[in-house]
Write a protein that holds these residues in place. Structure first.
Motif, PDB file in Angstrom:
ATOM      1  N   PRO A  26       0.800  -1.225   0.000  1.00 31.03           N
ATOM      2  CA  PRO A  26       0.000   0.000   0.000  1.00 31.03           C
ATOM      3  C   PRO A  26       0.833   1.275   0.000  1.00 31.03           C
ATOM      4  CG  PRO A  26      -0.113  -1.117   2.130  1.00 31.03           C
ATOM      5  CD  PRO A  26       0.554  -2.062   1.184  1.00 31.03           C
ATOM      6  N   ASP A  27       2.044   1.225   0.571  1.00 30.87           N
ATOM      7  CA  ASP A  27       2.878   2.427   0.681  1.00 30.87           C
ATOM      8  C   ASP A  27       4.337   2.079   0.374  1.00 30.87           C
ATOM      9  OD1 ASP A  27       3.996   4.858   1.212  1.00 30.87           O
ATOM     10  OD2 ASP A  27       3.361   4.981   3.303  1.00 30.87           O
ATOM     11  N   PRO A  28       4.680   1.904  -0.895  1.00 33.74           N
ATOM     12  CA  PRO A  28       6.058   1.512  -1.233  1.00 33.74           C
ATOM     13  C   PRO A  28       7.087   2.547  -0.817  1.00 33.74           C
ATOM     14  CG  PRO A  28       4.808   2.069  -3.211  1.00 33.74           C
ATOM     15  CD  PRO A  28       3.821   1.995  -2.099  1.00 33.74           C
ATOM     16  N   GLU A  29       6.702   3.825  -0.772  1.00 34.21           N
ATOM     17  CA  GLU A  29       7.660   4.859  -0.366  1.00 34.21           C
ATOM     18  C   GLU A  29       8.111   4.660   1.073  1.00 34.21           C
ATOM     19  OE1 GLU A  29       6.694   8.957  -1.686  1.00 34.21           O
ATOM     20  OE2 GLU A  29       4.948   8.024  -2.611  1.00 34.21           O
ATOM     21  N   SER A  30       7.193   4.300   1.946  1.00 35.46           N
ATOM     22  CA  SER A  30       7.590   4.101   3.341  1.00 35.46           C
ATOM     23  C   SER A  30       8.485   2.886   3.492  1.00 35.46           C
ATOM     24  CB  SER A  30       6.345   3.952   4.233  1.00 35.46           C
ATOM     25  OG  SER A  30       5.658   2.751   3.965  1.00 35.46           O
ATOM     26  N   VAL A  31       8.278   1.873   2.654  1.00 32.78           N
ATOM     27  CA  VAL A  31       9.142   0.694   2.696  1.00 32.78           C
ATOM     28  C   VAL A  31      10.557   1.057   2.238  1.00 32.78           C
ATOM     29  CG1 VAL A  31       9.532  -1.601   1.727  1.00 32.78           C
ATOM     30  CG2 VAL A  31       7.241  -0.921   2.467  1.00 32.78           C
ATOM     31  N   LEU A  32      10.648   1.838   1.157  1.00 36.35           N
ATOM     32  CA  LEU A  32      11.970   2.293   0.724  1.00 36.35           C
ATOM     33  C   LEU A  32      12.639   3.133   1.806  1.00 36.35           C
ATOM     34  CD1 LEU A  32      11.189   3.256  -2.978  1.00 36.35           C
ATOM     35  CD2 LEU A  32      12.693   1.403  -2.208  1.00 36.35           C
ATOM     36  N   ALA A  33      11.856   3.943   2.507  1.00 38.60           N
ATOM     37  CA  ALA A  33      12.403   4.769   3.582  1.00 38.60           C
ATOM     38  C   ALA A  33      12.928   3.926   4.733  1.00 38.60           C
ATOM     39  CB  ALA A  33      11.342   5.745   4.086  1.00 38.60           C
ATOM     40  N   ARG A  34      12.428   2.702   4.883  1.00 40.44           N
ATOM     41  CA  ARG A  34      12.947   1.781   5.895  1.00 40.44           C
ATOM     42  C   ARG A  34      14.179   1.046   5.397  1.00 40.44           C
ATOM     43  NH1 ARG A  34       9.358  -2.535   7.673  1.00 40.44           N
ATOM     44  NH2 ARG A  34      10.572  -2.500   9.580  1.00 40.44           N
ATOM     45  N   LEU A  35      14.161   0.697   4.114  1.00 34.67           N
ATOM     46  CA  LEU A  35      15.252  -0.115   3.571  1.00 34.67           C
ATOM     47  C   LEU A  35      16.547   0.681   3.395  1.00 34.67           C
ATOM     48  CD1 LEU A  35      13.365  -2.127   0.795  1.00 34.67           C
ATOM     49  CD2 LEU A  35      14.369  -3.063   2.895  1.00 34.67           C
ATOM     50  N   ILE A  36      16.430   1.859   2.817  1.00 35.21           N
ATOM     51  CA  ILE A  36      17.617   2.593   2.382  1.00 35.21           C
ATOM     52  C   ILE A  36      18.541   2.984   3.538  1.00 35.21           C
ATOM     53  CG2 ILE A  36      18.357   4.769   1.302  1.00 35.21           C
ATOM     54  CD1 ILE A  36      16.054   4.296  -0.731  1.00 35.21           C
ATOM     55  N   PRO A  37      18.040   3.401   4.711  1.00 32.57           N
ATOM     56  CA  PRO A  37      18.964   3.709   5.803  1.00 32.57           C
ATOM     57  C   PRO A  37      19.778   2.517   6.302  1.00 32.57           C
ATOM     58  CG  PRO A  37      16.852   4.766   6.185  1.00 32.57           C
ATOM     59  CD  PRO A  37      16.658   3.828   5.032  1.00 32.57           C
ATOM     60  N   SER A  38      19.355   1.293   5.947  1.00 36.62           N
ATOM     61  CA  SER A  38      20.121   0.127   6.376  1.00 36.62           C
ATOM     62  C   SER A  38      21.254  -0.218   5.413  1.00 36.62           C
ATOM     63  CB  SER A  38      19.198  -1.084   6.543  1.00 36.62           C
ATOM     64  OG  SER A  38      18.731  -1.546   5.289  1.00 36.62           O
ATOM     65  N   LEU A  39      21.397   0.556   4.330  1.00 32.21           N
ATOM     66  CA  LEU A  39      22.489   0.326   3.389  1.00 32.21           C
ATOM     67  C   LEU A  39      23.804   0.854   3.947  1.00 32.21           C
ATOM     68  CD1 LEU A  39      20.756   1.344   0.034  1.00 32.21           C
ATOM     69  CD2 LEU A  39      21.566  -0.956   0.609  1.00 32.21           C
ATOM     70  N   ALA A  40      24.872   0.168   3.618  1.00 33.18           N
ATOM     71  CA  ALA A  40      26.206   0.648   3.956  1.00 33.18           C
ATOM     72  C   ALA A  40      26.539   1.863   3.090  1.00 33.18           C
ATOM     73  CB  ALA A  40      27.225  -0.469   3.710  1.00 33.18           C
ATOM     74  N   PRO A  41      27.563   2.651   3.455  1.00 30.20           N
ATOM     75  CA  PRO A  41      28.020   3.713   2.550  1.00 30.20           C
ATOM     76  C   PRO A  41      28.312   3.139   1.168  1.00 30.20           C
ATOM     77  CG  PRO A  41      29.042   3.961   4.682  1.00 30.20           C
ATOM     78  CD  PRO A  41      28.295   2.647   4.725  1.00 30.20           C
ATOM     79  N   HIS A  42      27.769   3.790   0.167  1.00 29.72           N
ATOM     80  CA  HIS A  42      27.830   3.332  -1.226  1.00 29.72           C
ATOM     81  C   HIS A  42      27.100   2.001  -1.419  1.00 29.72           C
ATOM     82  CE1 HIS A  42      29.313   3.099  -5.394  1.00 29.72           C
ATOM     83  NE2 HIS A  42      29.541   4.384  -5.242  1.00 29.72           N
ATOM     84  N   GLY A  43      26.181   1.681  -0.505  1.00 30.14           N
ATOM     85  CA  GLY A  43      25.360   0.489  -0.674  1.00 30.14           C
ATOM     86  C   GLY A  43      24.404   0.645  -1.828  1.00 30.14           C
ATOM     87  N   GLN A  44      24.050  -0.470  -2.455  1.00 31.90           N
ATOM     88  CA  GLN A  44      23.267  -0.465  -3.687  1.00 31.90           C
ATOM     89  C   GLN A  44      21.824  -0.902  -3.404  1.00 31.90           C
ATOM     90  OE1 GLN A  44      25.349   0.076  -6.677  1.00 31.90           O
ATOM     91  NE2 GLN A  44      26.876   0.477  -5.089  1.00 31.90           N
ATOM     92  N   LEU A  45      20.868  -0.167  -3.945  1.00 34.08           N
ATOM     93  CA  LEU A  45      19.458  -0.555  -3.907  1.00 34.08           C
ATOM     94  C   LEU A  45      19.016  -0.827  -5.333  1.00 34.08           C
ATOM     95  CD1 LEU A  45      16.222   0.250  -4.104  1.00 34.08           C
ATOM     96  CD2 LEU A  45      16.977  -0.936  -2.039  1.00 34.08           C
ATOM     97  N   PHE A  46      18.481  -2.022  -5.568  1.00 38.20           N
ATOM     98  CA  PHE A  46      18.066  -2.459  -6.897  1.00 38.20           C
ATOM     99  C   PHE A  46      16.628  -2.955  -6.773  1.00 38.20           C
ATOM    100  CE2 PHE A  46      18.972  -6.033 -10.257  1.00 38.20           C
ATOM    101  CZ  PHE A  46      18.075  -5.453 -11.126  1.00 38.20           C
ATOM    102  N   ALA A  47      15.699  -2.201  -7.345  1.00 37.89           N
ATOM    103  CA  ALA A  47      14.277  -2.527  -7.234  1.00 37.89           C
ATOM    104  C   ALA A  47      13.682  -2.735  -8.617  1.00 37.89           C
ATOM    105  CB  ALA A  47      13.527  -1.413  -6.507  1.00 37.89           C
ATOM    106  N   GLU A  48      12.789  -3.713  -8.721  1.00 38.86           N
ATOM    107  CA  GLU A  48      12.091  -4.007  -9.972  1.00 38.86           C
ATOM    108  C   GLU A  48      10.601  -4.126  -9.669  1.00 38.86           C
ATOM    109  OE1 GLU A  48      14.471  -6.859 -12.605  1.00 38.86           O
ATOM    110  OE2 GLU A  48      15.068  -7.461 -10.580  1.00 38.86           O
ATOM    111  N   ALA A  49       9.786  -3.537 -10.517  1.00 37.28           N
ATOM    112  CA  ALA A  49       8.343  -3.550 -10.286  1.00 37.28           C
ATOM    113  C   ALA A  49       7.599  -3.602 -11.612  1.00 37.28           C
ATOM    114  CB  ALA A  49       7.908  -2.308  -9.497  1.00 37.28           C
TER     115      ALA A  49
END
Length: 282
Positions: free
Chosen positions: A125-148
């Motif tokens: 229902p709220d993909p933006e809030s999920v991204l807001a949870r995921l991205i802070p858990s990335l390491a410096p220069h960590g990669q986020l790869f999403a497909e939809a």
């Protein structure tokens, strides 16, 4: 508190109550259709030995296994799914399987070098809030790869042009349009594949790339469309979106001589800054 006067979203479009053998076959056809494009992008991301990788909504586990082979013995791969039954016997010792709802439970602890999610965010229902949870858990220069999935009108028109004949194009458009309507009724986001780059940029990611893919699939009784139609037929019928009592579509989808465009998918990739993390823009 839920507003009783506000229409509530229908259940998840593809819940986990399907017969295990049919659902496993459906997940495997998804891998066959979309894995080549995912793997091509991963060759540019270049996961390396020692990386920590989080695979969100791992399905039947093909990409989790690939990431484990790339991360090697010194790396870590965690595969999550709300329905991990097809991951329990995953044939790779480097994959840790966790039953997890990305919208509710705390994230598996770690500073992730790579987070990948395919065909997950568009159903939330709220993909933006999920991204807001995921991205802070990335390491410096960590990669986020999403497909939809992206079944916007523009993308469907482009995909239909790849159909080898009018019958295939018509069947594809009829099915994809019904999927769009059903996802909308369920509170999902059937055009998310087009907007992923904007969402990643809003979370402060850099070096963002975007790709739309329009693969082709063959018909067949255990093929991509036959299994998808079997899974969605009750929902289509309940909402009056598709007359599944008419076997015209199923006959076409069961025919191994037919070739159809698959549902288009959008892929976006970005990374956090090399040092520190950029705050989310408002």
């Amino acid at each position: 508190m839920t507003d009783p006067d506000r229409p509530q979203p229908a259940p998840y479009v593809l819940d986990s109550a399907a017969r295990a053998d049919l659902e496993f076959d459906r997940l495997r056809t998804i891998e066959q259709v979309y894995d080549p494009g995912t793997e091509e992008i991963l060759t540019r991301v270049k996961p390396a030995p020692g990386w920590s990788c989080l695979e969100v909504g791992a399905g039947a586990g093909s990409i989790a296994r690939l990431l484990a082979s790339l991360a090697g013995e010194t790396g870590r791969v965690v595969a999550t799914d709300t329905d991990p039954r097809f991951l329990r016997n995953i044939a790779h010792p480097g994959v840790e399987v966790i039953e997890h709802d990305i919208t509710a439970g705390p994230l598996p602890p770690g500073s992730w070098d790579l987070i990948h999610a395919r065909s997950v965010l568009e159903h939330l229902p709220d993909p933006e809030s999920v991204l807001a949870r995921l991205i802070p858990s990335l390491a410096p220069h960590g990669q986020l790869f999403a497909e939809a999935i992206d079944v916007s009108r523009e993308t469907l028109a482009i995909a239909a042009e790849h159909a080898p004949d009018r019958r295939a194009a018509t069947a594809f458009l009829e099915f994809a349009t019904a999927v769009h309507r059903l996802m909308t009724l369920a509170g999902a986001h059937p055009e998310l594949g087009s907007t992923l780059p904007v969402l990643l940029a809003a979370q402060g990611l850099e070096g963002i790339t975007h790709q739309r893919r329009h693969p082709l699939v063959s018909g067949g009784e255990r093929g991509f469309y036959a299994l998808s139609l079997a899974r969605l037929a009750p929902s289509f019928q309940d909402h009056g979106l598709l007359d599944t009592a008419d076997d015209r579509l199923s006959s076409l989808f069961d025919d191994p001589s037919m070739v159809f465009p698959a549902l288009p998918i959008g892929a976006a990739h970005g990374h956090t800054p090399a040092v520190g993390r950029r705050q989310r823009r408002t």
